[in-house]
Write an enzyme that holds these catalytic residues in place. Structure first.
Site, mmCIF file in Angstrom:
data_model
loop_
_atom_site.group_PDB
_atom_site.id
_atom_site.type_symbol
_atom_site.label_atom_id
_atom_site.label_comp_id
_atom_site.label_asym_id
_atom_site.label_seq_id
_atom_site.Cartn_x
_atom_site.Cartn_y
_atom_site.Cartn_z
ATOM 1 C CE LYS A 56 0.899 1.614 4.260
ATOM 2 N NZ LYS A 56 1.395 2.941 4.612
ATOM 3 C CG ASP A 105 -0.990 0.094 7.375
ATOM 4 O OD1 ASP A 105 -1.900 0.926 7.262
ATOM 5 O OD2 ASP A 105 0.209 0.412 7.473
#
Length: 326
Positions: free
Chosen positions: A17, A144
């Site tokens: 990401k 995350d």
């Protein structure tokens, strides 16, 4: 009698990401900061294979395996333990992780592997939990992990684990420049607090800090307009509240950001806690131009061109073995 086959190994592919925005707010009672982040998964993938085994174990291989613990402290193994406790299963699983996402790089590499382990073991054990249940378990492991399970584009709030998915009308081309050494996330947050305290003597490190998302970034993503996105991202560091901390710990990253912009990047920023520098390219041809420019500049360890958004954790293969007849 019909033969019953059981799944004996599951391979999951999971993306890195990047943070297009990271607004860091007040320090919470639990020790985390209040965050608002715009996250995008990109086409840089780790692969994790989970196999049934008598004794839990993990092996790590691949170009970015350095610094990843091959033992029970690996976040992926902790994910196996957490899912086993949640479902009442014995954690008899051997993990093989092929690392392409560098560790401590601001790309959620460890979180990605934890997400992959959750999905792989859910299929391996045939527990078939709903995605939102896997996401909730993932949130206990790291901020995350939920996003790397879901992928795409989302706004993250809370400590980053509360997600609102966004619809994006097009893909974007990015270039990732990897730093020579990693940056542990806790160290970068501590440095951020120190820098804020130095700017406001006598005030708490989080005084006056309010995390909020920039609507211009959301509009550019929804429209798929690469030029508008570049404008909304602004100057390097202007949309990531951790940039100043990362750059103070790794001043050489300024040279990387400058080299990528000089090579044709429309925008440049440090992803998350760094040290990965990210560059927005107008198209695939410009992305390759930026890659070549960064390699020639010798300001980074490695460079990758990627496309985002990418899908979240996905089962790539499932192997079946013989079972009992019944």
């Amino acid at each position: 009698m019909t033969a019953v086959t059981a799944v004996t190994a599951v391979t999951v592919r999971v993306p890195a990401k990047i943070n297009l925005q990271l607004a860091v707010g007040a320090l919470r009672a639990d020790g985390y900061h209040e965050l608002v982040s715009v996250l995008m998964s990109v086409g840089l993938f780790d692969e994790l294979t989970a196999e049934l085994a008598d004794t839990p174990a993990v092996t790590v291989e691949g170009a970015e395996s350095a610094g990843v613990p091959p033992d029970r402290t690996n976040l992926a193994m902790l994910a196996v333990d957490r899912l086993a406790a949640h479902t009442g299963r014995a954690p008899g699983v051997r993990l093989r992780i092929r690392k392409n996402i560098p560790a401590a790089a601001g790309l959620a590499g460890g979180s990605a592997d934890a997400a992959a382990a959750l999905l792989a073991c859910d299929r391996l054990w045939d527990t078939r939990l709903p995605l939102d249940e896997l996401v909730a378990i993932g949130a206990q492991l790291g901020s995350d992990v939920p996003f790397t399970l879901i992928g795409g584009v989302a706004v993250g709030e809370g400590r980053g684990e509360k997600l609102t998915p966004l619809t994006v009308s097009d893909s974007f081309h990015w270039v990732l420049a990897f730093g020579t050494d990693g940056l542990p996330t806790p160290a970068v947050y501590r440095q951020c607090d120190r820098l804020r305290a130095a700017r406001a003597p006598g005030q708490p490190p989080d005084s006056g800090q309010r995390a909020c998302v920039d609507p211009a970034i959301l509009r550019a993503l929804r429209s798929g307009d690469v030029r508008a996105l570049a404008t909304s991202l602004g100057e390097p560091g202007s949309r990531n509240d951790l940039s100043a901390a990362a750059l103070s710990l790794r001043p050489e990253l300024r040279r990387t950001l400058a080299a990528g912009l000089e090579a044709g990047g429309l925008a440049a920023f440090v992803s998350g806690s760094g040290p990965t520098c990210v560059f927005l390219a107008e198209d695939a041809e410009r992305a390759e131009q930026i890659v070549n420019g960064l390699r020639a500049s010798e300001t980074c360890r490695a460079v990758r061109a990627v496309i985002g958004p990418a899908a979240g954790a996905t089962v790539a293969a499932a192997e079946e073995g013989g079972g009992n007849g019944r």
